[in-house]
Design a protein around this motif. Structure first.
Motif: not given
Ligand SMILES: [Zn+2]
Length: 247
Positions: A17, A19-20, A34, A37
């Motif tokens: 992912c 983002y996370c 995802c 998150c």
């Molecule tokens: Zn994520």
């Protein structure tokens, strides 16, 4: 612009992912949420190295801008983006501080465009803006208002809309009228949508006719179109029947 030959996109997607940075069950093939998150990931090809990558929404927007630069549409991209941001500020004020949705902004801009095109008698562009409004309503499953909008688009099409760019000379206007039914046409895709919406709304042919006439009587009055709705209905009815019979 470079003279390099277009390269095959190189796959640099990872099952991670953006983002996370947690591991994903599989490599995303398209826009995916995802599981860790809940953020939405995008799959894009970067113009500079032609690599396919999994990115955040911000990164996806940046890549879109890079593509716009590459294809030489950057000015239009920036102008359009600025227009959207201006409208966001304008609507936020009107909504007493509440943030407008993307849909609110799009709808409001289309309303403004329609008005501008009507004032300039650019009826072809006006027709396209009305069509786009129909598409928004359809996506929102506002089936009846969507159907009315498409019926209006067909009514405009059957009157032969033209772009006159604010022409005012009466002599020229006689030669190049803003509407000319000799240019009449019907878009098969629009007719197909009308047929599908009428079925979903369980409207028989008479009810569809009534809706077409009732809605477009107002349009006729407002825009002074050469053909009255009654004169256009038989042509549209034939088109809808054909669309209905062709699977
Ligand atoms: Zn994520």
């Amino acid at each position: 612009m470079s003279n390099e030959l277009p390269r095959e996109p190189e796959d640099k997607r990872k099952a991670e992912c953006p983002y996370c940075h947690q591991a994903l069950p599989r490599i995303p093939a398209k826009k995916t949420k995802c599981p860790h998150c809940g953020q939405v990931m995008y799959v894009r090809t970067r113009p500079k190295d032609r690599a396919r990558v999994v990115v955040t929404q911000d990164e996806a927007e940046k890549i879109e801008e890079e593509w716009a630069i590459v294809s030489g549409t950057h000015d239009a991209y920036v102008t359009n983006k600025q227009r959207i941001e201006d409208e966001r500020i304008f609507l936020r004020e009107r909504f007493s501080g509440r943030d407008p949705s993307d849909r609110d902004i799009q709808w409001s801009l289309l309303n403004k465009d329609s008005l501008k095109y009507a004032q300039r008698a650019d009826w072809g562009l006006y027709r396209n803006a009305r069509f786009d409004m129909g598409e928004i309503l359809r996506r929102e499953l506002k089936l009846r208002p969507a159907l009315e909008m498409y019926l209006e688009v067909c009514y405009l099409d059957l009157n032969g809309p033209r772009n006159t760019g604010g022409l005012t000379d009466p002599c020229l206007l006689r030669q190049f009228p803003p509407f000319d039914p000799r240019d009449a046409f019907l878009a098969p895709a629009v007719i197909g949508v009308i047929d599908a919406l009428a079925s979903k709304l369980q409207l028989d042919r008479d009810s569809l006719k009534r809706l077409f006439i009732e809605h477009n009587v107002r349009i006729h009055k407002a825009l002074h179109l050469p053909l009255v709705p009654e004169a256009c209905w038989p042509i549209l009815e034939k088109g809808v029947q054909q669309a209905h019979d062709t699977p």
